[in-house]
Motif scaffolding. Structure first.
Motif, mmCIF file in Angstrom:
data_model
loop_
_atom_site.group_PDB
_atom_site.id
_atom_site.type_symbol
_atom_site.label_atom_id
_atom_site.label_comp_id
_atom_site.label_asym_id
_atom_site.label_seq_id
_atom_site.Cartn_x
_atom_site.Cartn_y
_atom_site.Cartn_z
ATOM 1 N N GLN A 63 -8.078 93.401 71.555
ATOM 2 C CA GLN A 63 -8.171 93.352 73.014
ATOM 3 C C GLN A 63 -7.131 94.258 73.677
ATOM 4 O O GLN A 63 -7.401 94.881 74.699
ATOM 5 N N ALA A 64 -5.966 94.362 73.074
ATOM 6 C CA ALA A 64 -4.892 95.173 73.666
ATOM 7 C C ALA A 64 -5.205 96.667 73.586
ATOM 8 O O ALA A 64 -4.827 97.428 74.481
ATOM 9 N N ILE A 65 -5.887 97.113 72.514
ATOM 10 C CA ILE A 65 -6.101 98.562 72.361
ATOM 11 C C ILE A 65 -7.552 98.967 72.610
ATOM 12 O O ILE A 65 -7.897 100.138 72.479
ATOM 13 N N GLU A 66 -8.388 98.031 73.020
ATOM 14 C CA GLU A 66 -9.820 98.294 73.191
ATOM 15 C C GLU A 66 -10.106 99.401 74.217
ATOM 16 O O GLU A 66 -10.971 100.245 74.001
ATOM 17 N N LYS A 67 -9.399 99.458 75.282
ATOM 18 C CA LYS A 67 -9.668 100.401 76.369
ATOM 19 C C LYS A 67 -8.945 101.739 76.210
ATOM 20 O O LYS A 67 -9.141 102.651 76.998
ATOM 21 N N ASP A 68 -8.116 101.873 75.208
ATOM 22 C CA ASP A 68 -7.344 103.098 75.003
ATOM 23 C C ASP A 68 -8.285 104.254 74.662
ATOM 24 O O ASP A 68 -9.227 104.109 73.900
ATOM 25 N N GLU A 69 -8.035 105.427 75.222
ATOM 26 C CA GLU A 69 -8.894 106.597 75.049
ATOM 27 C C GLU A 69 -8.419 107.522 73.927
ATOM 28 O O GLU A 69 -9.133 108.450 73.555
ATOM 29 N N ASP A 70 -7.246 107.320 73.391
ATOM 30 C CA ASP A 70 -6.709 108.168 72.328
ATOM 31 C C ASP A 70 -7.565 108.006 71.068
ATOM 32 O O ASP A 70 -7.906 106.898 70.660
ATOM 33 N N ASP A 71 -7.916 109.138 70.409
ATOM 34 C CA ASP A 71 -8.767 109.111 69.219
ATOM 35 C C ASP A 71 -8.102 108.347 68.070
ATOM 36 O O ASP A 71 -8.783 107.634 67.323
ATOM 37 N N LYS A 72 -6.807 108.524 67.903
ATOM 38 C CA LYS A 72 -6.109 107.813 66.830
ATOM 39 C C LYS A 72 -6.174 106.293 67.055
ATOM 40 O O LYS A 72 -6.403 105.520 66.125
ATOM 41 N N VAL A 73 -5.977 105.872 68.288
ATOM 42 C CA VAL A 73 -6.021 104.444 68.622
ATOM 43 C C VAL A 73 -7.437 103.911 68.422
ATOM 44 O O VAL A 73 -7.639 102.795 67.937
ATOM 45 N N LYS A 74 -8.466 104.726 68.758
ATOM 46 C CA LYS A 74 -9.857 104.308 68.546
ATOM 47 C C LYS A 74 -10.128 104.103 67.056
ATOM 48 O O LYS A 74 -10.831 103.165 66.664
ATOM 49 N N ASN A 75 -9.576 104.990 66.224
ATOM 50 C CA ASN A 75 -9.736 104.833 64.771
ATOM 51 C C ASN A 75 -9.022 103.563 64.270
ATOM 52 O O ASN A 75 -9.540 102.855 63.409
ATOM 53 N N ILE A 76 -7.845 103.311 64.818
ATOM 54 C CA ILE A 76 -7.108 102.088 64.469
ATOM 55 C C ILE A 76 -7.932 100.866 64.896
ATOM 56 O O ILE A 76 -8.057 99.889 64.145
ATOM 57 N N PHE A 77 -8.505 100.942 66.104
ATOM 58 C CA PHE A 77 -9.346 99.855 66.617
ATOM 59 C C PHE A 77 -10.495 99.573 65.645
ATOM 60 O O PHE A 77 -10.753 98.423 65.283
ATOM 61 N N THR A 78 -11.171 100.626 65.207
ATOM 62 C CA THR A 78 -12.299 100.479 64.278
ATOM 63 C C THR A 78 -11.844 99.846 62.963
ATOM 64 O O THR A 78 -12.499 98.946 62.431
ATOM 65 N N GLY A 79 -10.707 100.297 62.461
ATOM 66 C CA GLY A 79 -10.182 99.743 61.200
ATOM 67 C C GLY A 79 -9.820 98.266 61.334
ATOM 68 O O GLY A 79 -10.158 97.441 60.464
ATOM 69 N N ILE A 80 -9.145 97.916 62.405
ATOM 70 C CA ILE A 80 -8.761 96.515 62.630
ATOM 71 C C ILE A 80 -10.009 95.650 62.817
ATOM 72 O O ILE A 80 -10.085 94.525 62.295
#
Length: 193
Positions: free
Chosen positions: A104-121
Motif C-alpha cells: 500500500q505504501a509503494i503502490e502509487k509510486d511511479e519509479d520503475d525500480k519501485v514498481k519492480n519491487i512492488f511486483t516482487g513483494i
C-alpha cells in the motif's frame, strides 16, 4: 410260648427298635448336616454369582471407559492435526499484513525500480497466502457483507449512502479462519443508516 420267651422277644424287639431309633436319629442328623452343607453351598454360589456380576459390571464399565478414552484421543489427535499449526500461522499472518502495508505504501509510486519491487513483494505475498491456504487458512470476506460478530470486529460505524444498515464498508485488518475456526476476526467499519 412262655413268659420268658415273650419277655426275651419283647426285649429283642425293644433293642431292635432302640437301635432302629438310634440309626434313624443318626440318619436324621446326617440329613440335617447335608442340608446345612447344601444351604452353605447355595450361599457360596450366590455370593460367587454376585461377585461374578460385579466383575462383569466393572468389565463393561472399563470397556466403555476405554472406548470413550479412545474417542477422546482420536478427537484430540484430529484437533492437533487441524489446529496444531495455529500459533505459527498467526505469526505468519502478521508477516502477510506487513507485506500488504508495504504494498500500500509503494503502490502509487511511479519509479520503475519501485514498481519492480512492488511486483516482487506482491508475488511473495501471494505465495505466502497460497501456502497458508494449503495449510487450512482462509480469508474472511468482509467488505460488502453484512456484519457478523462471529467473523467481524467492528471498530466504528459511519453513515454511508447506498449501503445497507450493518453492511461492512471498510476493512482495516483482514480476518482469517483456520479449518472452520476463526483465527483472527476482520477489523471493520460498519454502515449506519
Amino acid at each position: 410260648m412262655s413268659d420268658t420267651q415273650n419277655e426275651f422277644q419283647n426285649e429283642e424287639v425293644k433293642t431292635e427298635a432302640s437301635e432302629a431309633m438310634k440309626e434313624a436319629k443318626e440318619a436324621m442328623e446326617e440329613v440335617r448336616e447335608i442340608h446345612e452343607e447344601v444351604e452353605e453351598l447355595k450361599e457360596e454360589i450366590s455370593a460367587e454369582k454376585k461377585e461374578l456380576e460385579d466383575f462383569k459390571n466393572k468389565f463393561y464399565y472399563l470397556a466403555a471407559e476405554m472406548e470413550n478414552m479412545k474417542r477422546r484421543h482420536d478427537r484430540d489427535l484430529q484437533n492437533n492435526v487441524k489446529f496444531g499449526n495455529e500459533k505459527i500461522l498467526k505469526g505468519l499472518i502478521d508477516v502477510v499484513d506487513n507485506l500488504e502495508r508495504t504494498l500500500q505504501a509503494i503502490e502509487k509510486d511511479e519509479d520503475d525500480k519501485v514498481k519492480n519491487i512492488f511486483t516482487g513483494i506482491d508475488m511473495v505475498r501471494n505465495q505466502f497466502l497460497d501456502v497458508l491456504k494449503s495449510n487450512g487458512l482462509e480469508v474472511i470476506e468482509a467488505v460488502g457483507k453484512e456484519f457478523d460478530p462471529n467473523f467481524h470486529e467492528a471498530l466504528a460505524q459511519q453513515p454511508a449512502e447506498g449501503k445497507k444498515d450493518q453492511e461492512v464498508i471498510l476493512e482495516y485488518q483482514r480476518g482469517y479462519i483456520l479449518n472452520g475456526r476463526v483465527l483472527r476476526a476482520s477489523k471493520v467499519v460498519v454502515a449506519k443508516n
